[in-house]
Design an enzyme around this catalytic site. Sequence first.
Site, PDB file in Angstrom:
ATOM      1  N   CYS A 104       6.923  -2.472   1.439  1.00  0.00           N
ATOM      2  CA  CYS A 104       6.008  -3.137   0.517  1.00  0.00           C
ATOM      3  C   CYS A 104       4.562  -2.657   0.739  1.00  0.00           C
ATOM      4  O   CYS A 104       4.285  -1.476   0.614  1.00  0.00           O
ATOM      5  CB  CYS A 104       6.149  -4.653   0.666  1.00  0.00           C
ATOM      6  SG  CYS A 104       5.506  -5.611  -0.711  1.00  0.00           S
ATOM      7  N   HIS A 105       3.645  -3.558   1.079  1.00  0.00           N
ATOM      8  CA  HIS A 105       2.255  -3.193   1.357  1.00  0.00           C
ATOM      9  C   HIS A 105       2.070  -2.651   2.781  1.00  0.00           C
ATOM     10  O   HIS A 105       0.974  -2.281   3.160  1.00  0.00           O
ATOM     11  CB  HIS A 105       1.333  -4.407   1.170  1.00  0.00           C
ATOM     12  CG  HIS A 105       1.138  -4.810  -0.251  1.00  0.00           C
ATOM     13  ND1 HIS A 105       2.015  -5.641  -0.913  1.00  0.00           N
ATOM     14  CD2 HIS A 105       0.165  -4.501  -1.146  1.00  0.00           C
ATOM     15  CE1 HIS A 105       1.590  -5.835  -2.146  1.00  0.00           C
ATOM     16  NE2 HIS A 105       0.475  -5.155  -2.321  1.00  0.00           N
TER      17      HIS A 105
END
Length: 171
Positions: A104-105
């Site tokens: 994800c991030h």
Amino acid sequence: MKGKRVLMFIENVFEDMELLYPYYRLIEAGAEVVVAGPKANTIYKGKNGYPFKSTAAITDQRAEDFDLLVIAGGFAPDKLRRDPKVQELTREIHEAGKVVAHICHGGWIPISAGIMDGFTCTSTPGIKDDLENAGAKWVDKEVVIDRNQISSRKPDDLPAFCKAIIELAAR
């Protein structure tokens, strides 16, 4: 994974599932997992409010003590990526040829560590431009393995992400 030591980073607003699922899955597979935050033995809250206590301080960690690094997403990576020690640990683990896995991030940390140039990876679409500007080739797949890096997009990809981590780390 028996005998393997895993480093994970934690800070407030981590993505709850992306920290907890790999944490317990890697322990289940026999690894020792150290969850390092800005302060040891401190409770950090996830994006969805789940509390988790760090087991160590980031400043006390040494890259040579770990076999792999797993980076959860959420908004914690945006804070953690500014820490020179986080960048150093990420870079040193990567340069030693050890597994660096991000979801994800979580890709923000390898970007700031300067290790994405020439790698194919995935992430949440929200940081696609950041990865490409750091020299990575971005693809939209549930899991991507490129040499010693593993990446995934979102919590739904966690089964494939963890399977890839365990398989690559076992080599």
